[in-house]
Design a protein around this motif. Structure first.
Motif, mmCIF file in Angstrom:
data_model
loop_
_atom_site.group_PDB
_atom_site.id
_atom_site.type_symbol
_atom_site.label_atom_id
_atom_site.label_comp_id
_atom_site.label_asym_id
_atom_site.label_seq_id
_atom_site.Cartn_x
_atom_site.Cartn_y
_atom_site.Cartn_z
ATOM 1 N N ARG A 268 0.770 -1.409 -0.115
ATOM 2 C CA ARG A 268 -0.058 0.274 -0.041
ATOM 3 C C ARG A 268 0.971 1.324 -0.139
ATOM 4 O O ARG A 268 0.478 2.312 -0.665
ATOM 5 C CB ARG A 268 -1.042 0.004 1.187
ATOM 6 N N ALA A 269 2.059 1.247 0.751
ATOM 7 C CA ALA A 269 2.750 2.317 0.945
ATOM 8 C C ALA A 269 3.418 2.792 -0.568
ATOM 9 O O ALA A 269 3.709 4.139 -0.773
ATOM 10 C CB ALA A 269 3.875 2.099 2.155
ATOM 11 N N ARG B 265 11.848 -1.805 -4.827
ATOM 12 C CA ARG B 265 13.382 -1.637 -4.767
ATOM 13 C C ARG B 265 13.602 -0.346 -4.695
ATOM 14 O O ARG B 265 14.482 -0.050 -3.859
ATOM 15 C CB ARG B 265 13.893 -2.316 -5.694
ATOM 16 N N LEU B 266 12.753 0.541 -5.617
ATOM 17 C CA LEU B 266 13.158 2.188 -5.293
ATOM 18 C C LEU B 266 12.896 2.593 -3.892
ATOM 19 O O LEU B 266 13.740 3.749 -3.425
ATOM 20 C CB LEU B 266 12.266 2.924 -6.288
ATOM 21 N N ASP B 267 11.841 1.801 -3.034
ATOM 22 C CA ASP B 267 11.613 2.171 -1.808
ATOM 23 C C ASP B 267 12.732 1.632 -0.675
ATOM 24 O O ASP B 267 12.402 1.929 0.483
ATOM 25 C CB ASP B 267 10.113 1.889 -1.415
ATOM 26 N N ASP C 25 13.926 9.104 -6.056
ATOM 27 C CA ASP C 25 14.616 10.310 -6.876
ATOM 28 C C ASP C 25 15.726 9.670 -7.815
ATOM 29 O O ASP C 25 15.818 8.483 -7.939
ATOM 30 C CB ASP C 25 15.738 10.949 -5.709
ATOM 31 N N SER C 26 16.354 10.401 -8.708
ATOM 32 C CA SER C 26 17.086 10.027 -9.690
ATOM 33 C C SER C 26 18.261 9.071 -9.525
ATOM 34 O O SER C 26 18.434 8.247 -10.244
ATOM 35 C CB SER C 26 17.536 11.137 -10.522
ATOM 36 N N ALA C 27 18.790 9.492 -8.566
ATOM 37 C CA ALA C 27 19.911 8.529 -7.863
ATOM 38 C C ALA C 27 19.516 7.344 -7.698
ATOM 39 O O ALA C 27 20.552 6.360 -7.917
ATOM 40 C CB ALA C 27 20.757 9.376 -6.789
ATOM 41 N N ARG C 28 18.588 7.126 -6.874
ATOM 42 C CA ARG C 28 17.988 5.896 -6.555
ATOM 43 C C ARG C 28 17.730 5.040 -7.628
ATOM 44 O O ARG C 28 17.969 4.016 -7.863
ATOM 45 C CB ARG C 28 17.030 5.924 -5.627
#
Length: 289
Positions: free
Chosen positions: A150-151, A173-175, A273-276
């Motif tokens: 959900r998050a 994975r981005l989170d 963000d772009s770096a992630r």
């Protein structure tokens, strides 16, 4: 999740009944018109008034989930005894993991998928061997942490079918979450009974949703290059004397893909963000071990 699943839904439900972990079964019936509804006795059913696809069905069911974990399961999958226990144990053993991937088997016992890898051009591809690492999971049989799902925004309902699992893996994975394989969580999977792999709709959903997924999640340059590459090939195809017979090389289909992607582009949400995004891409794109 079922749509016209009369021929196999009972085997799926019987396999769920044989699981030794307490669980709640919710069947999402995607407006089946083949008599499937008459077979759904003794389980909770969410009947939709139109077919919204696998992604749409999961999205419709998610608000009803009150448990710590939520499993996605195709109606043509039959989990072995101990499947749910193996998935829960995998997540219990890995607090940073938000999803555990099942081993899907073909009817002849061959491994169809132990998880999903990310190719160098951004496709999600099944891994057909045991491995210690997976980028993502096959949505046919997976367990996720409900709160985390959900998050990150839930399931991309507008995808209808295909790439909703790899898109979800990307956003996990981005989170900052991990995804782990669960080798003991095994399920027989008939694969493609409802969607007919190789059909025009199959290729439309695959090509469109891959591009939308990259625009949502991948580094900006990577996503735009893949979109430009797809467009360039589309416009060059009519100039070729010969081209492959596969439907994903149909100019008409590819133009429809481009049209649907461009229409949705202003609403396509970007994550992290772009770096992630660059970090995840560098770590996983083309990774095969």
């Amino acid at each position: 999740m079922t749509w016209r699943g009369r021929e196999h839904i009972e085997a799926c439900l019987d396999a769920l009944s044989a699981q030794d972990r307490p669980h709640r079964t919710l069947v999402v019936d995607n407006a089946s018109d083949d008599g499937t509804a008459e077979l759904l006795h003794g389980v909770e059913v969410l009947r939709l008034n139109k077919n919204v696809g696998y992604a749409g069905g999961i999205a419709a069911a998610l608000p009803r989930v009150r448990t710590e974990f939520v499993a996605w399961l195709n109606d043509d999958a039959e989990p072995e005894p101990g499947w749910l226990e193996a998935l829960e144990s995998a997540l219990d053993a890995s607090p940073r993991a938000a999803a555990a991937s099942s081993v899907l088997l073909t009817p002849n016992g061959a491994v169809q998928s132990t998880g999903v890898r990310l190719t160098h051009d951004g496709h999600g591809a099944d891994i057909d061997r045991e491995t210690e690492e997976v980028f993502g999971f096959c949505g046919g049989a997976v367990l996720l942490r409900t709160r985390v799902l959900r998050a990150i925004g839930g399931v991309p309902a507008s995808f209808f079918c295909y790439y909703e699992d790899t898109d979800t893996a990307w956003r996990l994975r981005l989170d900052g979450h991990e995804i782990v394989p669960a080798p003991s969580a095994r399920a027989l999977h008939l694969h493609g009974v409802s969607t007919q792999p190789g059909s025009r709709s199959f290729h439309l959903w695959n090509e469109r949703n891959r591009l939308l997924m990259l625009l949502r999640c991948a580094p900006t340059g990577t996503a735009l290059r893949q979109l430009a590459k797809f467009a360039a090939l589309t416009f060059v195809l009519p100039l070729r004397r010969s081209r492959p017979d596969a439907l994903n090389f149909s100019v008409r289909l590819r133009l429809r893909v481009l049209g649907e992607v461009l229409v949705r582009l202003p609403r396509t949400r970007r994550f992290a963000d772009s770096a992630r995004r660059r970090e995840v891409w560098a770590r996983w794109a083309g990774h095969t071990s």
